[in-house]
Design an enzyme around this catalytic site. Structure first.
Site, mmCIF file in Angstrom:
data_model
loop_
_atom_site.group_PDB
_atom_site.id
_atom_site.type_symbol
_atom_site.label_atom_id
_atom_site.label_comp_id
_atom_site.label_asym_id
_atom_site.label_seq_id
_atom_site.Cartn_x
_atom_site.Cartn_y
_atom_site.Cartn_z
ATOM 1 N N ARG A 177 0.880 -1.187 0.000
ATOM 2 C CA ARG A 177 0.000 0.000 0.000
ATOM 3 C C ARG A 177 0.905 1.221 0.000
ATOM 4 O O ARG A 177 1.728 1.394 0.903
ATOM 5 C CB ARG A 177 -0.913 0.010 1.218
ATOM 6 C CG ARG A 177 -1.634 1.349 1.394
ATOM 7 C CD ARG A 177 -2.749 1.305 2.412
ATOM 8 N NE ARG A 177 -3.915 0.594 1.894
ATOM 9 C CZ ARG A 177 -5.134 0.669 2.434
ATOM 10 N NH1 ARG A 177 -5.346 1.426 3.491
ATOM 11 N NH2 ARG A 177 -6.135 -0.002 1.905
ATOM 12 N N HIS B 130 -7.485 0.803 -6.372
ATOM 13 C CA HIS B 130 -7.671 -0.040 -5.183
ATOM 14 C C HIS B 130 -8.301 -1.351 -5.667
ATOM 15 O O HIS B 130 -9.455 -1.655 -5.398
ATOM 16 C CB HIS B 130 -8.561 0.669 -4.160
ATOM 17 C CG HIS B 130 -8.502 0.080 -2.783
ATOM 18 N ND1 HIS B 130 -7.714 -1.003 -2.454
ATOM 19 C CD2 HIS B 130 -9.149 0.423 -1.632
ATOM 20 C CE1 HIS B 130 -7.876 -1.283 -1.170
ATOM 21 N NE2 HIS B 130 -8.742 -0.448 -0.651
ATOM 22 N N GLN C 51 -10.071 -3.972 -3.262
ATOM 23 C CA GLN C 51 -11.407 -3.548 -2.825
ATOM 24 C C GLN C 51 -12.426 -3.804 -3.936
ATOM 25 O O GLN C 51 -13.538 -4.277 -3.681
ATOM 26 C CB GLN C 51 -11.389 -2.050 -2.464
ATOM 27 C CG GLN C 51 -12.741 -1.513 -2.029
ATOM 28 C CD GLN C 51 -13.168 -1.985 -0.646
ATOM 29 O OE1 GLN C 51 -12.381 -1.935 0.284
ATOM 30 N NE2 GLN C 51 -14.407 -2.444 -0.507
ATOM 31 N N ASP D 205 -17.289 7.329 -1.648
ATOM 32 C CA ASP D 205 -16.006 7.171 -0.948
ATOM 33 C C ASP D 205 -15.677 8.531 -0.336
ATOM 34 O O ASP D 205 -16.325 9.542 -0.655
ATOM 35 C CB ASP D 205 -14.926 6.727 -1.966
ATOM 36 C CG ASP D 205 -13.564 6.437 -1.332
ATOM 37 O OD1 ASP D 205 -13.484 6.310 -0.100
ATOM 38 O OD2 ASP D 205 -12.572 6.353 -2.095
ATOM 39 N N CYS E 235 -16.384 1.756 0.515
ATOM 40 C CA CYS E 235 -15.228 0.901 0.821
ATOM 41 C C CYS E 235 -14.839 0.994 2.294
ATOM 42 O O CYS E 235 -14.184 0.093 2.811
ATOM 43 C CB CYS E 235 -14.051 1.283 -0.073
ATOM 44 S SG CYS E 235 -13.638 3.037 -0.017
ATOM 45 N N ARG F 262 -13.700 -8.733 1.608
ATOM 46 C CA ARG F 262 -12.271 -8.479 1.393
ATOM 47 C C ARG F 262 -11.483 -9.749 1.706
ATOM 48 O O ARG F 262 -10.561 -10.114 0.993
ATOM 49 C CB ARG F 262 -11.780 -7.337 2.304
ATOM 50 C CG ARG F 262 -12.379 -5.966 2.026
ATOM 51 C CD ARG F 262 -11.986 -5.433 0.677
ATOM 52 N NE ARG F 262 -10.550 -5.375 0.470
ATOM 53 C CZ ARG F 262 -9.762 -4.367 0.846
ATOM 54 N NH1 ARG F 262 -10.286 -3.302 1.416
ATOM 55 N NH2 ARG F 262 -8.455 -4.386 0.603
HETATM 56 N N1 CP Z 1 -11.366 -0.194 2.434
HETATM 57 C C1 CP Z 1 -10.084 -0.231 2.836
HETATM 58 O O1 CP Z 1 -9.148 -0.448 2.072
HETATM 59 O O2 CP Z 1 -9.936 -0.007 4.166
HETATM 60 P P1 CP Z 1 -8.543 0.216 4.917
HETATM 61 O O3 CP Z 1 -8.007 1.540 4.454
HETATM 62 O O4 CP Z 1 -8.892 0.198 6.368
HETATM 63 O O5 CP Z 1 -7.616 -0.892 4.544
HETATM 64 N N1 NVA Z 2 -10.025 6.730 -1.590
HETATM 65 C C1 NVA Z 2 -9.674 6.272 -0.281
HETATM 66 C C2 NVA Z 2 -9.946 4.825 -0.128
HETATM 67 C C3 NVA Z 2 -9.657 4.254 1.246
HETATM 68 C C4 NVA Z 2 -9.894 2.780 1.351
HETATM 69 C C5 NVA Z 2 -8.220 6.596 0.006
HETATM 70 O O1 NVA Z 2 -7.393 6.395 -0.886
HETATM 71 O O2 NVA Z 2 -7.903 7.061 1.081
#
Ligand code: CP
Ligand code: NVA
Length: 313
Positions: free
Chosen positions: A111, A138, A141, A233, A273, A301
């Site tokens: 990440r 993502h 997700q 989101d 998400c 997930r």
């Molecule tokens: N939806 C999601 O990716 O959540 P986190 O940021 O908690 O991993």
């Molecule tokens: N768009 C958000 C998604 C989090 C799961 C971010 O990138 O922070």
């Protein structure tokens, strides 16, 4: 699944990567969703599938769901994980990080901010690299979300997923996955916050092939009209914290409240998400309503990522 080898590293074995949604073919995506449903029904059958395998989890941004579901998925498949939270390239070039990790682990889950970081690691590592969220995509997700949509709606062809808010990583991944599966995708964003035109072009070609419609508008009601599912989101993603106040003003008309939902199909699903900012992109009443499937998404997930790991390893 795609694999690339850097020209100046001829000894690298070709490993499948999941750096972005399009690393899976449409056939592989369908196969993965079937496997995920099977894993969900009979998890114990796969309890030794990753026996003796180790996976590195590199997280440069916070995470609850992604981090814990990967750890649980790996453990429940019989493997084990090792984790690091530091900036990946703070002490040495990414190509060196990749060539260290490949000597110890069987896969790398990352990440990070820039998509280029994930692609560079994938280029230089002989083990699969999985995108656990970047500023651009993502994809993990989106796998869980497509699984959830199939569970609730069955065949997604001809159904419509509406997405309101920022043309961000989530919008990109959902747009590509919907187009692949023949699901219409209707996006409403404020002017200046639309998705990456290159991703729209890719999704457009996929939609043409699958018979899906892809529409992008600044009008919330237009996007939500008749939708089977409404997704939103956060308005400021991780890394955009300093823009949060300015974004709140621009995005306020895109809040998903009872009035916005009433434009969609009766009983339309509400999706997010998570984490959600209640009172901003969604009201408390909508996220707590009986149409909300946000915790089904979160549960899936785990199953979807198990299927991904099984397919890649
Ligand atoms: N939806 C999601 O990716 O959540 P986190 O940021 O908690 O991993
Ligand atoms: N768009 C958000 C998604 C989090 C799961 C971010 O990138 O922070």
């Amino acid at each position: 699944m795609t694999a690339t080898v850097p020209a100046d590293r001829i000894s690298k074995a070709a490993a499948p990567d999941f750096t972005r949604d399009l690393d899976l073919t449409t056939g592989e995506l369908r196969e993965l969703l079937e496997l995920a449903a099977m894993v969900k029904r009979n998890s114990s059958r796969y309890s030794q599938a990753l026996a003796g395998r180790s996976i590195a989890l590199l997280f440069e941004k916070p995470s609850l769901r992604t981090r814990l579901t990967f750890e649980l998925a790996i453990r429940q498949l019989g493997g084990f994980s090792v984790g690091a939270e530091a900036r990946i390239d703070a002490r040495e070039p990414l190509r060196d990080v990749a060539r260290n990790l490949e000597r110890w682990v069987n896969a790398i889950v990352v990440r990070t901010f820039g998509q280029a970081v994930i692609e560079e690691l994938a280029l230089w590592s002989s083990v699969p690299v999985i995108n656990a969220l970047s500023d651009s995509f993502h994809p993990c997700q989106a796998l869980a979300d497509m699984m959830t949509l199939q569970e609730k709606l069955g065949d997604l062809r001809g159904r419509t997923l509406a997405f309101a808010g920022d043309g961000n990583n989530m919008a990109h991944s959902l747009m590509l996955s919907s187009a692949r599966l023949g699901m219409n995708f209707a996006l409403a964003t404020p002017a200046g916050f639309g998705p990456d035109p290159a991703v729209v072009e890719q999704a457009g070609s996929l939609a043409d092939a699958s018979g899906a419609r892809l529409s992008i508008t600044t009008n919330l009601e237009e996007a939500l009209a008749g939708a089977d599912a409404v997704y939103t989101d956060v308005w400021a993603s991780m890394g955009q914290e300093e823009e949060a106040d300015a974004r709140q003003k621009v995005f306020a008309p895109y809040q998903i409240d009872a009035r916005a939902v009433s434009v969609a199909k009766p009983g339309a699903l509400f999706m997010h998400c998570l984490p959600a900012k209640r009172g901003l992109e969604v009201t408390d009443a909508v996220i707590e309503s009986s149409s909300s499937v946000v915790f089904d998404q979160a549960e899936n997930r785990l199953h979807a990522q198990k299927a991904l790991l099984l397919m890649m390893l």
